[in-house]
Design a protein around this motif. Structure first.
Motif, PDB file in Angstrom:
ATOM      1  N   TYR A  19      66.272 -29.718  95.467  1.00  0.00           N
ATOM      2  CA  TYR A  19      66.439 -28.703  94.436  1.00  0.00           C
ATOM      3  C   TYR A  19      66.009 -29.395  93.140  1.00  0.00           C
ATOM      4  O   TYR A  19      66.804 -30.000  92.439  1.00  0.00           O
ATOM      5  N   SER A  48      61.764 -26.503  89.551  1.00  0.00           N
ATOM      6  CA  SER A  48      61.515 -25.639  90.707  1.00  0.00           C
ATOM      7  C   SER A  48      60.737 -24.383  90.332  1.00  0.00           C
ATOM      8  O   SER A  48      60.065 -23.792  91.181  1.00  0.00           O
ATOM      9  N   ALA A  53      65.585 -20.958  94.890  1.00  0.00           N
ATOM     10  CA  ALA A  53      65.042 -22.304  95.069  1.00  0.00           C
ATOM     11  C   ALA A  53      65.739 -23.067  96.190  1.00  0.00           C
ATOM     12  O   ALA A  53      65.186 -24.027  96.727  1.00  0.00           O
ATOM     13  N   SER A  86      66.252 -34.404  90.691  1.00  0.00           N
ATOM     14  CA  SER A  86      66.574 -33.319  91.617  1.00  0.00           C
ATOM     15  C   SER A  86      67.930 -33.573  92.252  1.00  0.00           C
ATOM     16  O   SER A  86      68.516 -34.659  92.110  1.00  0.00           O
TER      17      SER A  86
END
Length: 512
Positions: free
Chosen positions: A94, A98, A457, A80
């Motif tokens: 993030y 997601s 997201a 991420s």
């Protein structure tokens, strides 16, 4: 020259130049390809971060064997982008998976799932996707399946040590018949926008097609009259340094924190911890920025590691955010930083340019190596859409910016693009429902690298709200809450029980 390309000269042997050579070789085995650069010079040591598509580009499109890549390059897997502190908001991820948060995940009562995510889950560190759990628990994507065999969760990207990665690409180029020429280009001969040849102190090089992969030096593109689209971001400088770190302390994410005049990155590679500060030089002098960077480095130095850095230890970079509106002009293709750059926030440069190189190779192959106006136009549309998509996504991070300094006030009041405005408007009207018929697309359908769900997201975590959820009386059933609680608990258990740490993978499995 003839429209038919027989040979290509790539000027610049950095990662993007070598990846372009490999992409052309894959699609056009009959093409003569040479890369010229001063290969005796030291490879910059900055850590490289990527996004999810890099897996398919390297191991799918370019057919680079994953076991060999791991053995020689020793990547760290990135699950991420972890915003540990963004404009004083709560930490959030993030993650590269997601989509599982928005799909409910794949359960009925989608609207209830979405509103529960909007109200409760979006900033919860207790309700993480599998990628989020990998970061929270410090694990790799590798795990043991029920039969004991090693398997990998495929929603991860890479952190790379440039020295290892570039050396590997050089070896691969030689194995695949790409000529690497150790020489330094000193000047370029051009007639108008046509490159006639490039010269070193002792030799002249000519080709049907030239590729400028010289980074911000733009050795060839600088000789062409090409219009530049300036994004207007005030971020234009960066400091970078590396400190020691044990493999057991790896963070499997690109970690982001905001500073007074920009933001900091942490990229953990196999060899060290790569730290940087991206800032707007208009708002802070170099010495004050360096002092701020030193404090950040000290805060992230593991126990037992000397965090002190001298000015001579720090690499300095300057850049302009924007792109040439035509990546391919006459007989010269500009790629990598020579063609465009936004800024490092979502680690887009390496992966996006690898994708562009592969798309260019496919286009040239599909047209039988005919480099006519139609080929130029087709590639330049792809080139433009790539950079505009990246720009919009990065801009979304600043649309909700807050901060007390002049820099953050400037970021918060910037005008971005009508496309981003439309995405924000649709989130306000429809919430997380992105697959809708639009009366006017306003360029949203032109997004390539990042799509509407990617924006959603991050937007809620950065301060976006939706009148759809705020004004309608949604009730989330106990059954939906239970389903979601069980789903996220299962992700936590799966990672805790089965996934290996980076140390376990490299030292126990690979015995590296």
């Amino acid at each position: 020259m003839s429209d038919t390309v027989e040979d290509v000269l790539i000027v610049g042997g950095g990662d993007v130049g070598l990846l372009t050579a490999l992409a052309l070789r894959k699609q056009l085995p009959e093409l003569e390809i040479a890369v010229v650069d001063d290969f005796s010079s030291e490879v910059p040591q900055v850590g490289k971060s990527t996004y999810l598509e890099i897996q398919n580009l390297l191991h799918g499109e370019l057919e680079i064997e994953e076991p060999r890549f791991i053995d020689e390059v020793k990547p760290i897997w990135k699950a991420s982008v972890f915003f540990r502190d963004w404009c004083d908001r709560d930490p959030f991820h993030y993650p590269f998976d997601s989509s599982s948060a928005f799909n409910g995940p794949d359960l009925p009562a989608t609207a209830q799932h979405h509103v529960y995510h909007y109200d409760v889950l979006y900033d919860s560190q207790e309700h993480l996707t599998r990628c989020g759990q990998l970061v929270a628990q410090g694990k790799s994507p590798w795990y043991r399946g029920p039969d004991g065999d090693l398997d990998r969760y495929d929603k991860c990207a890479y952190h790379l040590t440039t020295r290892r990665f570039n050396g590997f690409l050089r070896t691969l180029c030689r194995e695949r018949g790409v000529t690497l020429v150790d020489d330094r280009i000193t000047d370029v001969d051009a007639t108008g926008t046509t490159i006639d040849g490039v010269n070193s102190a002792d030799r002249r090089y000519e080709a049907d097609l030239y590729v400028d992969a010289t980074g911000f030096n733009r050795v060839l593109r600088g000789e062409q009259d090409a219009e530049f689209r300036d994004f207007g971001f005030p971020l234009d400088a960066a400091y970078n340094v590396r400190i020691d770190r044990d493999l057991a302390d790896v963070e499997p994410a690109t970690v982001i924190e905001t500073g007074d005049h920009g933001w900091f990155w942490q990229i953990d590679t196999y060899d060290n911890r790569d730290l940087g500060y991206v800032f707007g030089s208009e708002y802070v002098d170099d010495d004050d920025a360096l002092d701020e960077f030193r404090e950040y480095v000290e805060s992230l130095a593991p126990d037992g590691v000397d965090p002190s850095i001298d000015a001579e230890d720090v690499d300095t970079y300057e850049f302009t955010s924007g792109y040439f509106q035509r990546g391919w002009v006459d007989n010269c293709l500009a790629i990598g930083n020579a063609g465009g750059f936004v800024e490092p926030l979502q680690s887009t440069a390496l992966t996006a340019n690898a994708s562009l190189a592969i798309q260019f190779g496919k286009l040239l192959a599909a047209r039988g190596r005919i480099a006519d106006d139609d080929a130029h136009e087709a590639y330049n549309r792809t080139f433009e859409r790539t950079w505009e998509s990246i720009y919009d996504f990065v801009a979304a991070h600043y649309r909700y910016a807050t901060g007390d300094t002049e820099f953050w006030h400037a970021m918060a009041t910037m005008d971005f693009s009508p496309r981003l405005d439309r995405i924000v408007e649709e989130f306000d009207r429809y919430g997380y429902a992105y697959d809708i018929e639009r009366e006017h697309a306003d360029g949203i359908d032109e997004l390539t690298v990042f799509s509407v769900p990617d924006f959603y997201a991050i937007m809620r975590n950065m301060g976006a709200s939706s009148v759809f959820y705020e004004t309608n009386d949604f009730r989330v059933s106990k059954e939906v809450v239970q389903q979601l609680e069980e789903y996220y608990a299962a992700q936590r258990r799966q990672v805790a029980s089965n996934h290996l740490t980076v140390t376990e993978f490299y030292e126990d499995v690979l015995e590296a």
